[in-house]
Write a protein that holds these residues in place. Structure first.
Motif, mmCIF file in Angstrom:
data_model
loop_
_atom_site.group_PDB
_atom_site.id
_atom_site.type_symbol
_atom_site.label_atom_id
_atom_site.label_comp_id
_atom_site.label_asym_id
_atom_site.label_seq_id
_atom_site.Cartn_x
_atom_site.Cartn_y
_atom_site.Cartn_z
ATOM 1 N N ARG A 290 44.137 -17.526 -7.520
ATOM 2 C CA ARG A 290 43.207 -18.189 -8.449
ATOM 3 C C ARG A 290 41.944 -17.388 -8.721
ATOM 4 O O ARG A 290 41.488 -17.326 -9.862
ATOM 5 C CB ARG A 290 42.823 -19.576 -7.920
ATOM 6 C CG ARG A 290 43.860 -20.640 -8.142
ATOM 7 C CD ARG A 290 43.299 -22.059 -7.967
ATOM 8 N NE ARG A 290 42.217 -22.157 -7.023
ATOM 9 C CZ ARG A 290 42.354 -22.337 -5.703
ATOM 10 N NH1 ARG A 290 43.556 -22.425 -5.179
ATOM 11 N NH2 ARG A 290 41.309 -22.434 -4.915
ATOM 12 N N ARG B 53 41.688 -14.791 -11.827
ATOM 13 C CA ARG B 53 41.857 -15.213 -13.223
ATOM 14 C C ARG B 53 41.064 -14.333 -14.188
ATOM 15 O O ARG B 53 41.608 -13.827 -15.171
ATOM 16 C CB ARG B 53 41.462 -16.683 -13.382
ATOM 17 C CG ARG B 53 41.569 -17.153 -14.822
ATOM 18 C CD ARG B 53 41.207 -18.611 -14.983
ATOM 19 N NE ARG B 53 41.233 -18.986 -16.394
ATOM 20 C CZ ARG B 53 41.819 -20.052 -16.884
ATOM 21 N NH1 ARG B 53 42.464 -20.877 -16.081
ATOM 22 N NH2 ARG B 53 41.779 -20.315 -18.167
ATOM 23 N N ARG B 54 39.781 -14.148 -13.946
ATOM 24 C CA ARG B 54 38.944 -13.383 -14.884
ATOM 25 C C ARG B 54 39.449 -11.941 -15.000
ATOM 26 O O ARG B 54 39.534 -11.390 -16.094
ATOM 27 C CB ARG B 54 37.487 -13.403 -14.430
ATOM 28 C CG ARG B 54 36.550 -12.658 -15.364
ATOM 29 C CD ARG B 54 35.110 -12.781 -14.932
ATOM 30 N NE ARG B 54 34.651 -14.160 -14.980
ATOM 31 C CZ ARG B 54 33.415 -14.533 -14.642
ATOM 32 N NH1 ARG B 54 32.535 -13.638 -14.212
ATOM 33 N NH2 ARG B 54 33.072 -15.802 -14.725
ATOM 34 N N PHE C 93 42.873 -11.885 -16.976
ATOM 35 C CA PHE C 93 42.701 -12.131 -18.405
ATOM 36 C C PHE C 93 41.977 -10.979 -19.095
ATOM 37 O O PHE C 93 42.270 -10.659 -20.252
ATOM 38 C CB PHE C 93 41.987 -13.467 -18.644
ATOM 39 C CG PHE C 93 42.927 -14.639 -18.711
ATOM 40 C CD1 PHE C 93 43.438 -15.069 -19.919
ATOM 41 C CD2 PHE C 93 43.327 -15.304 -17.557
ATOM 42 C CE1 PHE C 93 44.325 -16.136 -20.004
ATOM 43 C CE2 PHE C 93 44.211 -16.374 -17.616
ATOM 44 C CZ PHE C 93 44.709 -16.792 -18.833
ATOM 45 N N VAL D 252 47.588 -17.511 -10.927
ATOM 46 C CA VAL D 252 47.139 -17.608 -12.319
ATOM 47 C C VAL D 252 48.335 -17.778 -13.260
ATOM 48 O O VAL D 252 48.208 -17.690 -14.474
ATOM 49 C CB VAL D 252 46.285 -16.373 -12.698
ATOM 50 C CG1 VAL D 252 45.561 -16.563 -14.032
ATOM 51 C CG2 VAL D 252 45.221 -16.091 -11.631
ATOM 52 N N ALA E 97 48.043 -20.640 -15.902
ATOM 53 C CA ALA E 97 46.997 -20.334 -16.881
ATOM 54 C C ALA E 97 47.455 -19.279 -17.879
ATOM 55 O O ALA E 97 47.239 -19.414 -19.097
ATOM 56 C CB ALA E 97 45.724 -19.873 -16.167
ATOM 57 N N GLY F 42 47.771 -21.494 -7.034
ATOM 58 C CA GLY F 42 47.608 -22.099 -8.340
ATOM 59 C C GLY F 42 48.494 -23.315 -8.500
ATOM 60 O O GLY F 42 49.336 -23.607 -7.647
#
Length: 203
Positions: free
Chosen positions: A17, A20-21, A24, A47, A50, A92
């Motif tokens: 988790r 994520r940034r 992406f 992730v 997402a 996640g």
């Protein structure tokens, strides 16, 4: 310390988790057709939901890990305190698996090689053309204590069957890869050293 790979337009693994940034940012502007997991553990599926929802892409994993990814069994390997902490930090949410992988399937030019032990559905993605192996956590190439390069097995408390994982390490050696890309640590290019390591394992 947690690796994610892009093979053509296929994202392989999805970190935890907190990644994520980073994930992406790396996939921004890139076309994706599939997210394929080497295995369903908290630091590799964190992730997944997402990414799949944001990009409208399917999720793939081996049949033996589908229940974990879809929330019907625990994602973590054990009740060991460190394994529980990993789940708390990285895991996640569940997400449907759209493509169920089996041994011998092909993903973006890579052959799926079932390599259980660390998880029931652990796989190696092996590309015959250049003998590249993306091996998830069959091995790792870093010491968690020092952060330096070190070939090792995953700790027992992260495995469902450590003896089976050693057989999978030997299966990886039998593929005769030229490059090994693990889930944790740097790429492995000294294949002779890796084969000596594999041969030294008990059982």
């Amino acid at each position: 310390s947690i690796n994610v790979y892009l093979a053509g337009d296929v994202l392989i693994d999805a970190g935890g988790r907190p990644d994520r940034r980073r994930i992406f940012a790396e996939i921004e502007g890139r076309e994706l057709s599939l997210l394929a997991l080497t295995h369903v553990h908290p630091d590799h599926q964190g992730v997944a939901k997402a990414v799949c929802e944001a990009r409208g892409i399917p999720l793939a994993c081996h049949s033996a890990d589908v229940d974990a990814m879809e929330g019907r069994r625990p994602v973590g390997a054990s009740n060991h305190p460190i394994a529980r902490a990993s789940a708390f930090l990285f895991e996640g949410p569940p997400h449907p698996v759209d493509r169920v992988l089996e041994d011998g399937d092909e993903v973006e030019g890579f052959r799926v090689v079932h390599a259980p032990g660390h998880s029931p559905g652990e796989v190696i993605f092996f590309r015959e053309s250049d003998r590249t192996a993306i091996c998830g956590d069959v091995i790792r190439s870093m010491s968690y204590a020092t952060g330096r390069f070190k070939l090792s097995e995953p700790p027992d408390f992260f495995n469902v069957d450590s003896a089976e994982n050693r057989r999978s390490i030997r299966k990886l050696a039998e593929l005769d890869p030229s490059l090994i890309l693990p889930g944790h640590g740097a790429e492995v290019t000294d294949i002779a050293e890796f084969k000596r390591f594999a041969a030294s394992l008990p059982g």
